[in-house]
Scaffold this active site. Structure first.
Site, mmCIF file in Angstrom:
data_model
loop_
_atom_site.group_PDB
_atom_site.id
_atom_site.type_symbol
_atom_site.label_atom_id
_atom_site.label_comp_id
_atom_site.label_asym_id
_atom_site.label_seq_id
_atom_site.Cartn_x
_atom_site.Cartn_y
_atom_site.Cartn_z
ATOM 1 N N SER A 169 -23.542 54.275 27.996
ATOM 2 C CA SER A 169 -23.539 54.713 26.602
ATOM 3 C C SER A 169 -23.581 53.490 25.691
ATOM 4 O O SER A 169 -23.338 52.362 26.140
ATOM 5 C CB SER A 169 -22.306 55.570 26.315
ATOM 6 O OG SER A 169 -21.135 54.910 26.767
ATOM 7 N N GLU B 225 -22.698 52.037 21.569
ATOM 8 C CA GLU B 225 -21.951 52.294 20.325
ATOM 9 C C GLU B 225 -22.626 51.638 19.120
ATOM 10 O O GLU B 225 -23.104 50.514 19.202
ATOM 11 C CB GLU B 225 -20.530 51.733 20.508
ATOM 12 C CG GLU B 225 -19.631 51.953 19.322
ATOM 13 C CD GLU B 225 -18.189 51.587 19.639
ATOM 14 O OE1 GLU B 225 -17.676 51.981 20.716
ATOM 15 O OE2 GLU B 225 -17.574 50.903 18.805
ATOM 16 N N ASP C 212 -6.791 51.640 13.280
ATOM 17 C CA ASP C 212 -5.913 50.525 12.904
ATOM 18 C C ASP C 212 -5.155 50.891 11.644
ATOM 19 O O ASP C 212 -5.724 51.477 10.716
ATOM 20 C CB ASP C 212 -6.739 49.248 12.687
ATOM 21 C CG ASP C 212 -7.173 48.659 14.018
ATOM 22 O OD1 ASP C 212 -6.364 48.709 14.973
ATOM 23 O OD2 ASP C 212 -8.311 48.181 14.111
ATOM 24 N N PHE D 199 -13.331 38.200 15.766
ATOM 25 C CA PHE D 199 -13.076 39.610 16.053
ATOM 26 C C PHE D 199 -12.116 39.763 17.244
ATOM 27 O O PHE D 199 -11.226 40.616 17.234
ATOM 28 C CB PHE D 199 -14.414 40.312 16.323
ATOM 29 C CG PHE D 199 -14.290 41.803 16.405
ATOM 30 C CD1 PHE D 199 -13.789 42.523 15.338
ATOM 31 C CD2 PHE D 199 -14.646 42.487 17.557
ATOM 32 C CE1 PHE D 199 -13.643 43.900 15.407
ATOM 33 C CE2 PHE D 199 -14.507 43.862 17.641
ATOM 34 C CZ PHE D 199 -14.003 44.567 16.562
ATOM 35 N N HIS E 231 -20.205 50.953 28.697
ATOM 36 C CA HIS E 231 -20.363 51.365 27.297
ATOM 37 C C HIS E 231 -20.656 50.089 26.506
ATOM 38 O O HIS E 231 -19.800 49.192 26.437
ATOM 39 C CB HIS E 231 -19.067 52.025 26.802
ATOM 40 C CG HIS E 231 -19.078 52.430 25.359
ATOM 41 N ND1 HIS E 231 -19.613 53.626 24.910
ATOM 42 C CD2 HIS E 231 -18.592 51.800 24.255
ATOM 43 C CE1 HIS E 231 -19.460 53.716 23.589
ATOM 44 N NE2 HIS E 231 -18.844 52.626 23.172
HETATM 45 P P1 FAD Z 1 -3.085 54.790 20.480
HETATM 46 O O1 FAD Z 1 -3.530 55.217 21.816
HETATM 47 O O2 FAD Z 1 -2.350 55.765 19.630
HETATM 48 O O3 FAD Z 1 -2.187 53.492 20.694
HETATM 49 C C1 FAD Z 1 -1.866 52.621 19.601
HETATM 50 C C2 FAD Z 1 -0.630 51.806 19.925
HETATM 51 O O4 FAD Z 1 0.520 52.634 19.878
HETATM 52 C C3 FAD Z 1 -0.611 51.196 21.341
HETATM 53 O O5 FAD Z 1 0.066 49.965 21.257
HETATM 54 C C4 FAD Z 1 0.177 52.190 22.160
HETATM 55 O O6 FAD Z 1 0.829 51.607 23.284
HETATM 56 C C5 FAD Z 1 1.175 52.686 21.130
HETATM 57 N N1 FAD Z 1 1.555 54.102 21.314
HETATM 58 C C6 FAD Z 1 0.753 55.114 21.648
HETATM 59 N N2 FAD Z 1 1.429 56.278 21.671
HETATM 60 C C7 FAD Z 1 2.711 55.969 21.346
HETATM 61 C C8 FAD Z 1 3.885 56.736 21.177
HETATM 62 N N3 FAD Z 1 3.889 58.068 21.362
HETATM 63 N N4 FAD Z 1 5.023 56.074 20.824
HETATM 64 C C9 FAD Z 1 5.043 54.737 20.612
HETATM 65 N N5 FAD Z 1 3.943 53.953 20.758
HETATM 66 C C10 FAD Z 1 2.803 54.575 21.102
HETATM 67 N N6 FAD Z 1 -10.998 51.856 15.215
HETATM 68 C C11 FAD Z 1 -11.499 52.471 14.115
HETATM 69 O O7 FAD Z 1 -10.903 52.387 13.036
HETATM 70 N N7 FAD Z 1 -12.647 53.218 14.178
HETATM 71 C C12 FAD Z 1 -13.344 53.375 15.329
HETATM 72 O O8 FAD Z 1 -14.386 54.027 15.354
HETATM 73 C C13 FAD Z 1 -12.853 52.729 16.513
HETATM 74 N N8 FAD Z 1 -13.471 52.874 17.707
HETATM 75 C C14 FAD Z 1 -12.930 52.318 18.839
HETATM 76 C C15 FAD Z 1 -13.540 52.541 20.062
HETATM 77 C C16 FAD Z 1 -13.010 52.002 21.236
HETATM 78 C C17 FAD Z 1 -13.688 52.280 22.545
HETATM 79 C C18 FAD Z 1 -11.845 51.189 21.164
HETATM 80 C C19 FAD Z 1 -11.274 50.556 22.412
HETATM 81 C C20 FAD Z 1 -11.222 50.967 19.945
HETATM 82 C C21 FAD Z 1 -11.738 51.528 18.774
HETATM 83 N N9 FAD Z 1 -11.124 51.365 17.524
HETATM 84 C C22 FAD Z 1 -11.640 51.967 16.411
HETATM 85 C C23 FAD Z 1 -9.913 50.542 17.414
HETATM 86 C C24 FAD Z 1 -8.628 51.388 17.541
HETATM 87 O O9 FAD Z 1 -8.568 52.331 16.485
HETATM 88 C C25 FAD Z 1 -7.445 50.457 17.496
HETATM 89 O O10 FAD Z 1 -7.365 49.683 18.656
HETATM 90 C C26 FAD Z 1 -6.096 51.120 17.174
HETATM 91 O O11 FAD Z 1 -5.165 50.102 16.835
HETATM 92 C C27 FAD Z 1 -5.511 51.915 18.336
HETATM 93 O O12 FAD Z 1 -6.165 53.095 18.531
HETATM 94 P P2 FAD Z 1 -5.822 53.972 19.856
HETATM 95 O O13 FAD Z 1 -6.567 55.230 19.741
HETATM 96 O O14 FAD Z 1 -6.003 53.155 21.062
HETATM 97 O O15 FAD Z 1 -4.263 54.229 19.588
#
Ligand code: FAD
Length: 283
Positions: free
Chosen positions: A12, A14, A107, A214, A264
């Site tokens: 895939s 992005e 973020d 980055f 990806h």
């Molecule tokens: P989560 O899985 O929620 O984790 C975030 C943090 O919180 C981690 O440190 C985790 O250990 C912790 N955590 C999770 N659940 C809990 C809980 N219940 N209690 C306490 N701590 C917890 N960002 C954008 O803004 N737009 C995008 O389109 C985008 N695309 C991305 C695509 C990919 C493939 C990747 C790898 C990242 C992308 N990001 C994007 C970045 C991403 O949004 C950031 O890395 C963000 O900080 C974390 O998102 P996450 O979904 O991994 O969060």
């Protein structure tokens, strides 16, 4: 790595929403070139990343889908959003025939005092499943070098497992240049009975300065030996691209040979760098 070997491979690419007309033309052309050479399982489009306009994800998904005929997966972040806003977006995507979503927390913007109603990606995934059932295939983020805000590596793995338990179908990793980090991550997932495909996210190397900036922000490591070699090329962008292609191709081949269930590509809206790697691979 045993658990990854039985999945069908998924390749895939992005993109992010373009800011200008010229950028949109370039993105359309990149999607067509990638379709022609790679015929990926799907394209994905980021959401709100780097301050991009969130409405633009929707129009970009539409544009790429129509131009290429390839399935498109919008990214969706939950931080700072209300449930009714997320519901509306999901309904709009359903109406457009979208059936795959990359579900993320996003973020946390500086100075944000109200995180919204969904604090973590696992809560977003549960919400998507509650409101839309099995309509969407849900991709989530995984971090072989661990998320920079995680309290520790074990907690981060447990939090990853929570996303799988909430209903994630598959994961895409943050990019890395150390295949062993991925292999160890998969071994840990196996020990925790996490059994979904974890697709390595691949960032081609084309420009050292922006990659270093980055990587520092998102917590991806450029190994010392690699950064020193890239720095030694100075302004010679062709040399950086050639060396980057060689290093990243070798890593991709190693990952696939060991059973990684696909790749990806973080294309940065350019087809050339990903396709140079793609054409070098023995698949
Ligand atoms: P989560 O899985 O929620 O984790 C975030 C943090 O919180 C981690 O440190 C985790 O250990 C912790 N955590 C999770 N659940 C809990 C809980 N219940 N209690 C306490 N701590 C917890 N960002 C954008 O803004 N737009 C995008 O389109 C985008 N695309 C991305 C695509 C990919 C493939 C990747 C790898 C990242 C992308 N990001 C994007 C970045 C991403 O949004 C950031 O890395 C963000 O900080 C974390 O998102 P996450 O979904 O991994 O969060």
């Amino acid at each position: 790595m045993k658990s990854q070997q039985h999945y069908t491979r998924s390749f895939s690419c992005e993109f992010f929403p373009a800011k200008t007309e010229a950028g949109a033309d370039n993105l359309r052309n990149a999607s067509l070139a990638l379709k022609k050479e790679m015929n990926p399982s799907y394209f994905s489009v980021t959401y709100g990343a780097g301050g991009s306009d969130q409405d633009k994800t929707f129009s970009t998904v539409d544009m790429i889908k129509q131009a290429s005929g390839i399935n498109v997966a919008p990214h969706l972040t939950c931080i700072g959003s209300k449930k009714n806003e997320i519901s509306k977006i999901l309904e709009d995507y359903k109406a457009k025939g979208i059936n795959r979503i990359v579900a993320l927390r996003g973020d946390i913007p500086k100075g944000m005092d109200n995180p919204g109603e969904l604090n973590y990606a696992n809560e977003l995934i549960s919400f998507i499943r509650e409101t839309t059932g099995e309509h969407f295939t849900i991709e989530v983020a995984a971090y072989p070098e661990f998320h920079p805000q995680a309290s520790n590596a074990t907690d981060d793995l447990k939090n990853f497992r929570q996303k799988v338990m909430a209903g994630a179908n598959s994961a895409i990793t943050q990019y890395f240049y150390n295949a062993d980090a991925y292999f160890r991550f998969i071994d840990d997932c196996e020990k925790m009975a996490i059994d979904i495909p974890v697709i390595p996210g691949i960032m081609p190397i084309t420009n050292y300065t922006s990659l270093a900036r980055f990587s520092a922000m998102c917590g991806a490591e450029i190994p010392l030996w690699l950064s020193k070699r890239l720095l030694a090329f100075g302004d010679d962008t062709d040399a950086i691209k050639d060396y980057g292609t060689e290093i990243v191709t070798d890593m991709c081949q190693r990952l696939l040979d060991a059973g990684a269930p696909g790749l990806h590509f973080y294309t940065l809206n350019q087809s050339e760098a990903s396709l140079r790697i793609w054409k070098n691979l023995t698949l």
